[in-house]
Design a protein around this motif. Structure first.
Motif, PDB file in Angstrom:
ATOM      1  N   ILE A 148      19.377  47.441  13.429  1.00 42.43           N
ATOM      2  CA  ILE A 148      19.104  46.074  14.812  1.00 42.43           C
ATOM      3  C   ILE A 148      18.071  46.488  15.753  1.00 42.43           C
ATOM      4  O   ILE A 148      17.985  45.687  16.303  1.00 42.43           O
ATOM      5  N   ILE A 149      18.235  47.900  16.313  1.00 41.14           N
ATOM      6  CA  ILE A 149      17.686  47.940  17.520  1.00 41.14           C
ATOM      7  C   ILE A 149      15.548  47.272  16.767  1.00 41.14           C
ATOM      8  O   ILE A 149      14.966  47.090  18.147  1.00 41.14           O
ATOM      9  N   THR A 150      15.255  47.758  15.897  1.00 41.69           N
ATOM     10  CA  THR A 150      14.180  47.917  15.282  1.00 41.69           C
ATOM     11  C   THR A 150      13.569  46.148  15.442  1.00 41.69           C
ATOM     12  O   THR A 150      12.825  45.898  15.358  1.00 41.69           O
ATOM     13  N   GLY A 151      14.650  45.807  14.853  1.00 39.46           N
ATOM     14  CA  GLY A 151      14.420  44.400  15.109  1.00 39.46           C
ATOM     15  C   GLY A 151      14.549  42.965  16.506  1.00 39.46           C
ATOM     16  O   GLY A 151      13.483  42.364  16.214  1.00 39.46           O
ATOM     17  N   VAL A 152      15.339  43.918  16.583  1.00 41.70           N
ATOM     18  CA  VAL A 152      15.301  42.819  18.573  1.00 41.70           C
ATOM     19  C   VAL A 152      13.563  43.733  19.346  1.00 41.70           C
ATOM     20  O   VAL A 152      13.411  42.725  19.220  1.00 41.70           O
ATOM     21  N   LEU A 153      13.572  44.698  19.434  1.00 42.92           N
ATOM     22  CA  LEU A 153      12.167  45.270  19.261  1.00 42.92           C
ATOM     23  C   LEU A 153      10.710  44.524  18.710  1.00 42.92           C
ATOM     24  O   LEU A 153       9.611  44.313  19.675  1.00 42.92           O
ATOM     25  N   THR A 154      11.074  44.021  17.598  1.00 38.58           N
ATOM     26  CA  THR A 154       9.946  43.452  16.977  1.00 38.58           C
ATOM     27  C   THR A 154       9.609  42.370  17.274  1.00 38.58           C
ATOM     28  O   THR A 154       8.898  41.466  17.555  1.00 38.58           O
ATOM     29  N   ALA A 155      10.729  41.867  17.187  1.00 40.57           N
ATOM     30  CA  ALA A 155      10.987  40.150  17.929  1.00 40.57           C
ATOM     31  C   ALA A 155      10.473  40.211  19.440  1.00 40.57           C
ATOM     32  O   ALA A 155       9.921  38.562  19.309  1.00 40.57           O
ATOM     33  N   PRO A 202      14.213  34.370  18.510  1.00 39.64           N
ATOM     34  CA  PRO A 202      13.170  35.114  17.324  1.00 39.64           C
ATOM     35  C   PRO A 202      13.899  36.532  17.478  1.00 39.64           C
ATOM     36  O   PRO A 202      14.294  37.425  16.452  1.00 39.64           O
ATOM     37  N   ALA A 203      14.521  36.629  18.864  1.00 39.37           N
ATOM     38  CA  ALA A 203      15.515  37.630  18.385  1.00 39.37           C
ATOM     39  C   ALA A 203      16.478  38.197  17.358  1.00 39.37           C
ATOM     40  O   ALA A 203      16.759  38.618  17.022  1.00 39.37           O
ATOM     41  N   PHE A 218      10.696  37.573   9.343  1.00 42.04           N
ATOM     42  CA  PHE A 218      11.412  35.941   9.562  1.00 42.04           C
ATOM     43  C   PHE A 218      11.183  35.769  10.899  1.00 42.04           C
ATOM     44  O   PHE A 218      11.136  34.706  11.297  1.00 42.04           O
ATOM     45  N   VAL A 219      11.232  36.513  12.253  1.00 43.39           N
ATOM     46  CA  VAL A 219      10.173  36.045  13.497  1.00 43.39           C
ATOM     47  C   VAL A 219       8.994  35.174  13.538  1.00 43.39           C
ATOM     48  O   VAL A 219       9.342  33.790  13.718  1.00 43.39           O
ATOM     49  N   LEU A 220       7.699  35.327  12.345  1.00 44.24           N
ATOM     50  CA  LEU A 220       7.091  34.458  12.756  1.00 44.24           C
ATOM     51  C   LEU A 220       7.536  33.022  12.216  1.00 44.24           C
ATOM     52  O   LEU A 220       7.257  32.073  11.768  1.00 44.24           O
ATOM     53  N   THR A 221       8.171  33.080  10.813  1.00 44.37           N
ATOM     54  CA  THR A 221       8.836  31.759  10.284  1.00 44.37           C
ATOM     55  C   THR A 221       9.331  31.264  11.045  1.00 44.37           C
ATOM     56  O   THR A 221       9.293  29.953  11.523  1.00 44.37           O
TER      57      THR A 221
END
Length: 98
Positions: free
Chosen positions: A7-14, A33-34, A73-76
């Protein structure tokens, strides 16, 4: 523990991908995006590590899967609607900047 790391990785990547030069999140919805990053990170981490093996251990393949899933997913989410119908190259009609 692995789910929290994903979850933390997803938020940071977004956050990193949303701060890229187009700055679409400034003008649009900043939450989308988040949420897409969190969902993609969870999905990518689960696919790579497996649901049974993702109980308490954080592995390198799981972390890489979460980063790749979040980025996809963020780029989509950030893709412009109708971009597939747009003509690119010679012969485009001119548009007014009004």
């Amino acid at each position: 523990m692995a789910y929290v790391v994903w979850i933390i990785t997803g938020v940071l990547t977004a956050a990193l991908l949303s701060a890229a030069p187009p700055h679409r999140s400034v003008y649009g919805n900043a939450v989308a995006p988040a949420l897409a990053g969190v969902f993609g990170a969870l999905l990518g981490g689960i696919i790579v590590s497996g649901v049974i093996h993702a109980d308490h251990t954080v592995t390198l393949p799981g972390a890489l899967g979460s980063i790749i899933g979040a980025a996809i997913f963020v780029l989509t989410v950030q893709a412009q609607p109708g971009a597939g119908n747009r003509r690119v190259g010679r012969g485009n009609p001119g548009t007014d900047d009004r």
